[in-house]
Enzyme design. Structure first.
Site, PDB file in Angstrom:
ATOM      1  N   LYS A   1       1.434   7.001   0.649  1.00  0.00           N
ATOM      2  CA  LYS A   1       1.560   5.622   1.143  1.00  0.00           C
ATOM      3  C   LYS A   1       1.309   4.627   0.015  1.00  0.00           C
ATOM      4  O   LYS A   1       0.811   5.000  -1.055  1.00  0.00           O
ATOM      5  CB  LYS A   1       0.568   5.392   2.290  1.00  0.00           C
TER       6      LYS A   1
ATOM      7  N   ARG B   1     -11.561   2.905  14.692  1.00  0.00           N
ATOM      8  CA  ARG B   1     -10.516   2.032  14.159  1.00  0.00           C
ATOM      9  C   ARG B   1      -9.245   2.243  14.974  1.00  0.00           C
ATOM     10  O   ARG B   1      -8.722   1.317  15.558  1.00  0.00           O
ATOM     11  CB  ARG B   1     -10.305   2.350  12.677  1.00  0.00           C
TER      12      ARG B   1
ATOM     13  N   TYR C   1     -11.951 -18.281 -19.858  1.00  0.00           N
ATOM     14  CA  TYR C   1     -12.164 -19.214 -18.745  1.00  0.00           C
ATOM     15  C   TYR C   1     -13.622 -19.233 -18.301  1.00  0.00           C
ATOM     16  O   TYR C   1     -14.293 -18.205 -18.222  1.00  0.00           O
ATOM     17  CB  TYR C   1     -11.322 -18.791 -17.545  1.00  0.00           C
TER      18      TYR C   1
ATOM     19  N   MET D   1      -4.837 -14.152 -16.465  1.00  0.00           N
ATOM     20  CA  MET D   1      -3.665 -13.642 -15.757  1.00  0.00           C
ATOM     21  C   MET D   1      -2.868 -12.654 -16.617  1.00  0.00           C
ATOM     22  O   MET D   1      -2.425 -11.609 -16.135  1.00  0.00           O
ATOM     23  CB  MET D   1      -2.760 -14.802 -15.326  1.00  0.00           C
TER      24      MET D   1
HETATM   25  C1  LIG Z   1      -4.825   7.212   3.528  1.00  0.00           C
HETATM   26  C2  LIG Z   1      -5.145   8.274   4.482  1.00  0.00           C
HETATM   27  C3  LIG Z   1      -5.524   9.542   4.016  1.00  0.00           C
HETATM   28  C4  LIG Z   1      -5.782   9.840   2.554  1.00  0.00           C
HETATM   29  O1  LIG Z   1      -7.068   9.380   2.243  1.00  0.00           O
HETATM   30  P1  LIG Z   1      -7.704   9.617   0.791  1.00  0.00           P
HETATM   31  O2  LIG Z   1      -9.091   9.125   0.917  1.00  0.00           O
HETATM   32  O3  LIG Z   1      -6.900   8.763  -0.137  1.00  0.00           O
HETATM   33  O4  LIG Z   1      -7.563  11.049   0.503  1.00  0.00           O
HETATM   34  C5  LIG Z   1      -5.704  10.541   4.960  1.00  0.00           C
HETATM   35  N1  LIG Z   1      -5.547  10.297   6.279  1.00  0.00           N
HETATM   36  C6  LIG Z   1      -5.200   9.087   6.758  1.00  0.00           C
HETATM   37  C7  LIG Z   1      -5.057   8.883   8.228  1.00  0.00           C
HETATM   38  C8  LIG Z   1      -5.005   8.031   5.883  1.00  0.00           C
HETATM   39  O5  LIG Z   1      -4.682   6.831   6.361  1.00  0.00           O
END
Ligand SMILES: *Cc1c(COP(=O)(O)O)cnc(C)c1O
Length: 376
Positions: free
Chosen positions: A34, A130, A255, A303
């Site tokens: 992702k 969640r 800055y 930046m």
């Molecule tokens: C992002 C995610 C993972 C991977 O988590 P990591 O900590 O990056 O290994 C696994 N399961 C779900 C549901 C996630 O959203």
């Protein structure tokens, strides 16, 4: 000369880390790609893992479609499931599996007609609160799903809130909660994220979901730093020194005049800034590798550029190679200094040139990954 800021992606390191995740977890492991492969380029990473990874996971359907359109086959799980009927249809069309975490999503599958049966993963809320069905709802949700013609195999998954904390007992409680909720219902189980794979052997089941560890970061700091069981950094964020000046004691740099010299100081200017994804709130002293030696960041990150104290590295100068993170400066160290996590840093990398190195194929993935950065 073009600006020397770039992200070098080591696909051999990615494959090494995947193989380690699989060896630790046993069973099968999804490579979580992702957020454009945590900023590394999801298509390039998926291609590098073809033939090795048991499957892939992404957050939402458009991320999955991008992989399918790039010719990635093999199982893909959409971790947030469908946001709409269109998503559910697209999942069927692209033969992707969907997480189902709410009754709204069950209704989407109910409206899905004339498709091959989809694999779904019923998400159990085992304590993170969640997303997911409560333990009490699991049997009911499973029965509803099983009755739908659009639904094929049903797996069970949950997600850990504190698996990166070896001293917390929450993960043990979540595993017990999940097991009790799912009972003897048939279907594969998936519990572990990276921290679970590394640190919680009782949670390892049919499928692991390895994200951050694939990219070389160990969320709980539990793996050895060297040897075959060590993770390897996949991204090297690198640049060069492109100017140097010497200042007497008592002079501000950058800055806000946040950092003021305390001695005669040689300040090197690095072509990298927060618009490239380096964290603006990195404090003075955050390590930067210059020609292979560590030097402290000095002055607030701007930046497009940032400054480093080169006083103790007299050989360093214009043209010196700089590593902001990678094998010499673990991304976790920069994250810690900045009060962030490696995930944020890696996902934020942008604007820099991406190049891919791999021992097997001089990667045609670079252009694909660029296309994808445009999308992000
Ligand atoms: C992002 C995610 C993972 C991977 O988590 P990591 O900590 O990056 O290994 C696994 N399961 C779900 C549901 C996630 O959203």
């Amino acid at each position: 000369m073009t600006r020397p800021a770039r992200a070098l992606i080591d696909l051999d390191a990615l494959r090494h880390n995947y193989a380690l995740a699989r060896r630790l977890h046993g069973g099968q492991v999804m490579a979580v790609l992702k957020a454009n492969g945590y900023g590394h380029g999801s298509i390039a990473c998926a291609r590098a893992l073809q033939g090795l990874a048991d499957g892939y996971a992404v957050a939402f359907m458009q991320e999955a479609s991008l992989l399918r359109m790039a010719g990635i086959d093999g199982p893909i799980l959409v971790l947030e499931g469908a946001f709409s009927d269109d998503d559910a249809q697209e999942a069927a069309r692209h033969d992707c599996a969907l997480v189902v975490h709410s009754d709204v999503q069950i209704e989407m599958l109910q409206r899905l007609r004339d498709t091959r049966p989809l694999q779904v993963w019923l998400k159990v809320d085992s304590g993170m609160h969640r997303a997911g069905f409560t333990p009490a709802q699991v049997e009911w949700a499973h029965a509803r799903l099983r009755a739908l013609p659009a639904v094929g195999e049903i797996g069970f998954m949950t997600h850990f809130a504190r698996a990166d904390e070896p001293a917390s007992d929450m993960t043990t409680a979540q595993v017990a909660c999940f097991d009790a909720a799912v009972g003897a219902l048939p279907g594969p189980r998936s519990l572990c994220n990276s921290a679970g794979i590394v640190g919680w052997s009782p949670a390892r089941r049919d499928w692991g979901r390895a994200g951050i560890m694939l990219y070389g970061s160990d969320p709980g700091g539990m793996l050895p730093r060297e040897g075959e069981d060590a993770l390897r950094a996949v991204m090297t964020l690198q640049s060069e020194i492109f100017a140097v000046r010497t200042l007497p004691a008592g002079e501000p740099v950058g800055y806000g005049a946040r950092d003021v010299t305390r001695r005669d100081t040689r300040v090197g200017l690095i072509a990298m800034g927060y618009a490239d994804g380096y964290p603006r709130n990195a404090p003075a002293g955050t390590p930067v590798a210059v020609d292979g030696q560590l030097a402290p960041l000095f002055g607030r990150v701007s930046m497009d550029m940032m400054t480093v104290d080169l006083t103790d590295l007299p050989q360093a100068g214009v043209g010196s190679k700089v590593e902001l993170w990678g094998a010499q400066v673990p991304v976790d160290r920069v994250a810690e200094a900045a009060g962030m996590i490696s995930y944020e840093l890696l996902c934020n990398v942008k604007r820099v040139a991406f190049s891919y190195v791999s021992s097997d194929a001089p990667v045609a993935a670079a252009s694909a990954a660029r296309g994808q950065h445009a999308l992000a």
